[in-house]
Motif scaffolding. Structure first.
Motif, PDB file in Angstrom:
ATOM      1  N   ASP A 196       0.835  -1.204   0.000  1.00 19.81           N
ATOM      2  CA  ASP A 196       0.000   0.000   0.000  1.00 19.81           C
ATOM      3  C   ASP A 196       0.873   1.257   0.000  1.00 19.81           C
ATOM      4  O   ASP A 196       0.522   2.268  -0.616  1.00 19.81           O
ATOM      5  N   THR A 197       1.997   1.174   0.716  1.00 15.99           N
ATOM      6  CA  THR A 197       2.923   2.304   0.750  1.00 15.99           C
ATOM      7  C   THR A 197       3.878   2.199  -0.435  1.00 15.99           C
ATOM      8  O   THR A 197       4.754   1.339  -0.474  1.00 15.99           O
ATOM      9  N   HIS A 198       3.678   3.050  -1.397  1.00 17.25           N
ATOM     10  CA  HIS A 198       4.506   3.045  -2.597  1.00 17.25           C
ATOM     11  C   HIS A 198       4.503   4.451  -3.196  1.00 17.25           C
ATOM     12  O   HIS A 198       3.734   5.313  -2.786  1.00 17.25           O
ATOM     13  N   SER A 199       5.356   4.653  -4.171  1.00 13.88           N
ATOM     14  CA  SER A 199       5.453   5.946  -4.842  1.00 13.88           C
ATOM     15  C   SER A 199       5.342   5.731  -6.341  1.00 13.88           C
ATOM     16  O   SER A 199       5.949   4.792  -6.883  1.00 13.88           O
ATOM     17  N   GLU A 200       4.563   6.586  -7.011  1.00  8.63           N
ATOM     18  CA  GLU A 200       4.413   6.504  -8.467  1.00  8.63           C
ATOM     19  C   GLU A 200       4.807   7.826  -9.102  1.00  8.63           C
ATOM     20  O   GLU A 200       4.555   8.898  -8.554  1.00  8.63           O
ATOM     21  N   MET A 201       5.432   7.728 -10.268  1.00  8.67           N
ATOM     22  CA  MET A 201       5.728   8.904 -11.088  1.00  8.67           C
ATOM     23  C   MET A 201       5.368   8.581 -12.530  1.00  8.67           C
ATOM     24  O   MET A 201       5.672   7.488 -13.025  1.00  8.67           O
ATOM     25  N   THR A 202       4.715   9.523 -13.184  1.00  3.59           N
ATOM     26  CA  THR A 202       4.355   9.381 -14.584  1.00  3.59           C
ATOM     27  C   THR A 202       4.773  10.664 -15.297  1.00  3.59           C
ATOM     28  O   THR A 202       4.456  11.762 -14.831  1.00  3.59           O
ATOM     29  N   TYR A 203       5.467  10.519 -16.403  1.00  5.40           N
ATOM     30  CA  TYR A 203       5.930  11.705 -17.113  1.00  5.40           C
ATOM     31  C   TYR A 203       6.321  11.352 -18.545  1.00  5.40           C
ATOM     32  O   TYR A 203       6.362  10.171 -18.930  1.00  5.40           O
ATOM     33  N   ALA A 204       6.583  12.385 -19.325  1.00  4.20           N
ATOM     34  CA  ALA A 204       7.013  12.199 -20.709  1.00  4.20           C
ATOM     35  C   ALA A 204       8.263  13.026 -20.946  1.00  4.20           C
ATOM     36  O   ALA A 204       8.437  14.101 -20.360  1.00  4.20           O
TER      37      ALA A 204
END
Length: 357
Positions: A196-204
């Protein structure tokens, strides 16, 4: 139907998919004391790792104990090139397989990295299954080598989708509509459980070479040892295009360094001679623009980054975000008079998720 179309981005069918998972830990003195010397340490760890990889059918895996950052890119031929700060892995997931180790037997690595490269076809469709295999391998490795320590591994799953935004202008008419769902729900739907404890990054990201045509277009701004007006013109054109689509997390890097995108809650801005770390707070409503260049240095390639804000994370996915990114790049390229029939502008869509194992 209109709503479905708005939430999809249509990407050329010749787009390239890449996925790799990086598991890292910082070895303690207690860890190194379990071995007679550094060579036996690294060799035994490699044997244990690759034995588990054979068990779980992971065919392209590398152990890196030289404190260099792995960078993964697609190529029709398999290469591993080293710089002072980077390990550059080029490969085609359909064909290339390897189990290799990289270390200096006279140097204790501050960090040991286990790099798992996805292989085969349908990389995106099989991403969750690949992650499951890596998790099982790591579990087995921790059982075999308990000196690594509990909760010591940081796992980062990286997925890239790369394509020429002007592919249609060059005759590649076929495309496929992607919703680009975020990784966590995609994995949940495929029975791949993540903390449940996580980090997400989305980019171009995309890059532009400083071509002869571009130099000719802006020759009046290119003064010897002072390229500030040229860079400011590029910067203004890029940031104006981003602002028109309400994209407020952006960066322009033209100092010869490779930009790395990080979450500001985990990493801070930093740089070395090869790499430029850019940290963004994806939950903040503040405009976060970075522009990094040197007035007396004309680079060969300019790099651009557009990061997704938390508000861009929709149940349907990041399709609308990427449609806006494409609009930004097209408007920017038009302002720079880039010919879409002659020049490739490769856009790379990144999805990252990380957690402590």
């Amino acid at each position: 139907m209109a709503s479905m179309t708005l939430n999809r981005v249509y990407i050329p069918t010749n787009a390239r998919n890449n996925q790799y998972i990086l598991a890292e830990f910082k070895p303690t003195e207690q860890f190194y004391n379990c071995f007679d010397d550094l060579q036996s340490c690294y060799e035994r760890l490699a044997r244990q790792l690759f034995a588990q990889c054979d068990e779980y059918e992971l065919h392209n895996v590398h152990l890196i104990a030289n404190d260099k950052l792995p960078i993964v890119r697609f190529h029709e031929e398999s290469y591993c090139l080293q710089t002072q700060k980077q390990m550059l892995f080029f490969y085609n997931p359909k064909y290339h397989e390897a189990h290799k180790s990289y270390w200096d037997e006279n140097v204790k690595a501050r960090k040991i990295s286990l790099l798992f490269l996805a292989t085969g076809s349908d990389i995106r469709a099989n991403a969750a299954n690949f992650h499951i295999k890596v998790k099982r391998t790591l579990e087995a490795l921790l059982e075999t080598n308990q000196s690594i320590g509990a909760n010591a591994l940081r796992v980062r799953d990286h997925q890239h989708l790369t394509y020429d935004i002007f592919a249609k202008s060059k005759g590649n008419k076929e495309s496929y509509g992607y919703k680009l769902r975020s990784l966590y729900p995609r994995y949940q739907a495929r029975n791949c459980t993540l903390p449940d404890t996580h980090s997400e990054m989305t980019y171009a990201t995309f890059s532009l070479p400083v071509t002869r045509a571009l130099k000719t277009e802006y020759q009046h701004l290119l003064k010897h040892d002072d390229y500030s007006q040229f860079y400011k013109t590029i910067e203004d054109a890029f940031l104006s295009s981003c602002a028109e689509k309400q994209l407020s997390l952006c960066a322009f890097v033209a100092d010869g360094r490779l930009p790395l995108v990080r979450n500001s809650k985990i990493d801070k801005n930093a740089a070395n001679i090869e790499l430029q770390k850019l940290s963004f707070d994806i939950e903040s409503d503040q405009v976060q623009n970075a522009s990094i260049w040197e007035s007396d240095k004309l680079v060969d390639t300019m790099n651009f980054v557009i990061v997704a804000h938390t508000s861009h994370k929709k149940d349907m996915g990041y399709g609308r975000f990427m449609s806006n990114v494409e609009s930004v790049i097209r408007a920017f390229a038009d302002r720079l008079h880039i010919n879409p029939n002659k020049q490739d502008v490769n856009i790379r869509f990144f999805q990252h998720i990380s957690y402590q194992y």
